[in-house]
Scaffold this motif. Structure first.
Motif, PDB file in Angstrom:
ATOM      1  N   ASP A   1       0.839  -1.214   0.000  1.00 12.93           N
ATOM      2  CA  ASP A   1       0.000   0.000   0.000  1.00 12.93           C
ATOM      3  C   ASP A   1       0.864   1.251   0.000  1.00 12.93           C
TER       4      ASP A   1
ATOM      5  N   TYR B   1       2.190   7.008  -9.848  1.00 11.59           N
ATOM      6  CA  TYR B   1       1.145   7.746  -9.123  1.00 11.59           C
ATOM      7  C   TYR B   1       0.469   8.758 -10.055  1.00 11.59           C
TER       8      TYR B   1
ATOM      9  N   THR C   1       1.106   4.230  -1.158  1.00  9.66           N
ATOM     10  CA  THR C   1       0.336   5.276  -1.814  1.00  9.66           C
ATOM     11  C   THR C   1       1.156   6.554  -1.929  1.00  9.66           C
TER      12      THR C   1
END
Length: 304
Positions: A117, A219, A119
């Protein structure tokens, strides 16, 4: 850079005056009427200006005078360079410093050492860069990761659109990593916006359980408003170095973002007509593009 700017902005302002060491200040004396105490006071350059008030305080409130003399002694015992102003400035710098990056927050490391994860919010303080231009964000991203032993990039939105569209149709490909002698093959497999690499020998021996040796994280959160997609990576340093990771990342753009139909045709063949795919065609493409020769370890070290 932000920290340097905040430091430069704060220090000249003189937000706090340096402690005026004892307008009523410390002395070595022990009593209100101590000759040593008065002698120490007289050394203070401001003594003449405040002589009358000092003597009036000594006469009318000897206890207060004695208390202030003791405090002065305590201040004199502080180490050289100690300053409440310095402490204040350091505190203000910590509060004022724009913390663009917050890497490691809210993430968990998997067994293989890669972050689960991972992010963009776990790396970058997105709220703080919302008002910045694409050029400024690019500079912040590049400056931050240039000091780290990893791969990173800022990809134009239109180029990533092409890569992403093709990745949906062709989620895997075989890459050739130049070595001093020959090439080592790696399989790249897209999983969402993450691109996982592992050596072909791992795939052949371990199948679907083959561990990732490199992960490229893309991203697209800023793609629509800023026109850029941020990328960074994690790698297993037991098998790959940054130079290897950079080579593989460059090949992603070579094969997935190319305008040359023959080049992307190799990706389509690998995914949809695997029986027709020839390993050597990848090497031939690298050599033709010049990327293979350029990225050989020996030649790169000669240039650097």
């Amino acid at each position: 850079g932000a920290a340097l700017r905040s430091r430069a902005a704060l220090r000249p302002l003189g937000l706090l005056a340096p402690p005026a060491r004892g307008v009523l200040g410390p002395a070595a004396g022990t009593g209100a009427g101590s000759g040593a105490g008065e002698a120490a006071l007289e050394e203070n350059p401001y003594y003449g200006k405040y002589r009358h008030k000092i003597r009036e305080l000594q006469r009318s409130s000897p206890d207060v005078f004695e208390s202030r003399m003791e405090k002065r002694n305590e201040v004199k015992k502080q180490p050289v360079g100690h300053s409440k102003q310095g402490e204040f400035i350091r505190c203000m710098e910590e509060k004022a410093r724009p913390i663009f990056f917050a890497e490691g927050l809210g993430t968990k490391t998997s067994k293989g050492g890669f972050t689960k994860d991972k992010t963009l919010d776990s790396i970058l303080n997105v709220e703080m860069v919302k008002e910045k231009s694409a050029e400024e964000i690019t500079q912040i991203w590049n400056q931050y990761f240039s000091a780290k032993d990893t791969v990173y990039a800022v990809i134009p939105a239109d180029k990533f659109d092409l890569i992403w569209k093709r990745a949906q149709n062709c989620p895997s490909f075989l890459y050739a990593l130049p070595r001093k002698e020959g090439y080592e093959f790696f399989v790249g497999q897209w999983s969402g916006t993450e691109l996982h690499f592992t050596s072909l020998i791992n795939v052949q021996t371990q199948g679907e359980t083959a561990p990732s040796q490199l992960v490229l994280y893309h991203y697209p959160e800023l793609q629509k408003k800023k026109g850029i997609v941020l990328m960074t990576a994690e790698m297993d340093s037991k098998f790959l170095v940054v130079h290897d990771a950079q080579c593989l990342a460059n090949q992603v753009q070579l094969f997935y973002a190319t305008d040359r139909s023959e080049t992307y045709g190799l990706v389509e063949t690998f995914n949809h007509r695997s029986s027709e795919f020839k390993y050597m065609s990848v090497i031939a493409e690298l050599e033709q593009s010049g990327l293979g020769r350029e990225l050989r370890p020996g030649q790169v070290s000669d240039k650097s």
